[in-house]
Motif scaffolding. Structure first.
Motif, short mmCIF file in Angstrom:
data_model
loop_
_atom_site.label_atom_id
_atom_site.label_comp_id
_atom_site.label_asym_id
_atom_site.label_seq_id
_atom_site.Cartn_x
_atom_site.Cartn_y
_atom_site.Cartn_z
N ALA A 149 61.15 -12.63 -77.78
CA ALA A 149 60.30 -13.73 -78.02
C ALA A 149 60.92 -14.48 -79.24
N LEU A 150 61.89 -14.01 -80.17
CA LEU A 150 62.54 -14.62 -81.28
C LEU A 150 63.73 -15.33 -80.47
N ALA A 151 64.56 -14.86 -79.47
CA ALA A 151 65.74 -15.29 -78.98
C ALA A 151 65.93 -16.70 -78.88
N PRO A 152 64.88 -17.29 -78.10
CA PRO A 152 65.14 -18.89 -77.88
C PRO A 152 64.75 -19.71 -79.06
N ASP A 153 64.47 -19.08 -80.40
CA ASP A 153 64.16 -19.97 -81.56
C ASP A 153 63.10 -20.70 -81.24
N PRO A 154 61.68 -20.26 -81.06
CA PRO A 154 60.62 -20.79 -80.72
C PRO A 154 60.06 -21.47 -81.99
#
Length: 343
Positions: A149-154
């Protein structure tokens, strides 16, 4: 002016004519963690799913990072809202490795692998990139779900009761680790929970919901020490409730004349709310005379039930650290420290 990650105005949603959300409105500053706290069926998951774009509200508006994603003439699909979503049980893709799961929402470029390794380090799962989801424990799966969830820098991370499927012993450690990961990445996040301990230990802001309505939103200490009504007071912690009569800046009750916080009420007769940790016990002559009815030892602290006054139903539960120094039948003096809350 503080930048807002999320702004919700007058959001309502009904299913088959039953209101599930009713005029919900709040703002969430960037970098903060909000816990939406409430019993089952209060509308908290519907609110989270509406923010994510999985449900379409009947009315109101939702803005994420200043951009309207839902409104009277606007609906932005969930994949375009820049939201990371962590469901109750991780929901990793079973046919993909840990690394492939984390990389799923990332663009195909030379920095992709670096970002995967960065996320694994952030959630304390270095060296697990080649594992398959079925080779991970429940807690490890939740860590990878957070990394994905954090990987794409939401703009926003949404967590739907992320610890509900885990053993009690594992929850506390995972709570600490996930809170650390969210803070280190400076993420703005919203967690749905019915567990008061989770909400108070993780969130900087708590929103209490009941029957589809947002009852109170404030910092954890304010929610606990100055709950908006009796329902909130009893939901977020143990209470002692007594009848009382207001006399100026004080309230008379079976435990004596006590100071209270807040404005003077419109009526004289009130309900007095006291938290267990506000009580102290000592010699009989140093307080209201009370008798120990029961002690319960939990290791780190104890709960002592006291009977006081002429009314047989007048009981107070007192929380003390460690093993209790009194036993059933002992007579003691009971005192209240700090202001009480009246309703």
């Amino acid at each position: 002016m503080t930048a807002l990650a999320l702004s919700i105005k007058n959001l309502s949603k009904s299913f088959d004519g039953v209101n599930v959300l009713e005029n919900v409105a709040f703002d969430l500053p960037k970098g903060k963690m909000l816990a939406i706290l409430g019993p089952s069926g209060c509308g908290k998951t519907t609110l989270l799913r509406s923010i994510a774009g999985f449900e379409t509200p009947n009315s109101g508006s939702i803005e994420i990072s200043g951009k309207e994603v839902f409104g009277e003439r606007k609906y932005l699909s969930s994949e375009k809202r820049r939201i990371g979503y962590v469901p109750q049980e991780g929901a990793l893709f079973p046919h993909l490795t840990v690394a492939q799961n984390i990389a799923f929402g990332l663009p195909r470029n030379s920095k992709r692998n670096d970002r995967v390794l960065e996320m694994l380090e952030l959630v304390g799962m270095e060296g697990f990139e080649k594992r398959m989801p079925h080779e991970l424990s429940g807690g490890q799966q939740q860590r990878i779900a957070l990394a994905r969830a954090l990987a794409p820098d939401p703009a926003l991370i949404l967590l739907d009761e992320p610890f509900s499927a885990l053993d009690t012993g594992l929850r506390a450690k995972l709570r600490e680790d996930i809170k650390y990961a969210l803070e280190k990445s400076n993420a703005t996040s919203i967690m749905v929970t019915h567990d008061q301990e989770e909400a108070f230990s993780m969130a900087e802001i708590i929103a209490v919901m009941r029957d589809g309505k947002l009852i109170q939103i404030a910092e954890p200490d304010d929610i606990y020490t100055n709950p908006k009504d009796l329902n909130v007071a009893t939901f977020v912690g143990e209470t002692v409730l007594l009848d009382g009569y207001v006399k100026g800046d004080y309230v008379d009750c079976p435990l004596g004349t006590l100071s209270y916080q807040g404005n003077s009420p419109e009526k004289d007769k009130v309900t007095v709310m006291i938290r267990p940790e506000q009580f102290t016990i000592g010699a009989v002559e140093n307080g209201i005379k009370a008798q120990v009815a029961k002690t319960t030892y939990f290791g780190h602290d104890s709960l002592i039930q006291m009977h006081f006054g002429q009314n047989e139903n007048s009981f107070a539960s007192i929380r003390v650290l460690g093993k209790p120094k009194v036993k059933k039948g002992d007579m003691v003096g009971l005192q209240v420290e700090g202001d009480v809350v009246i309703y």
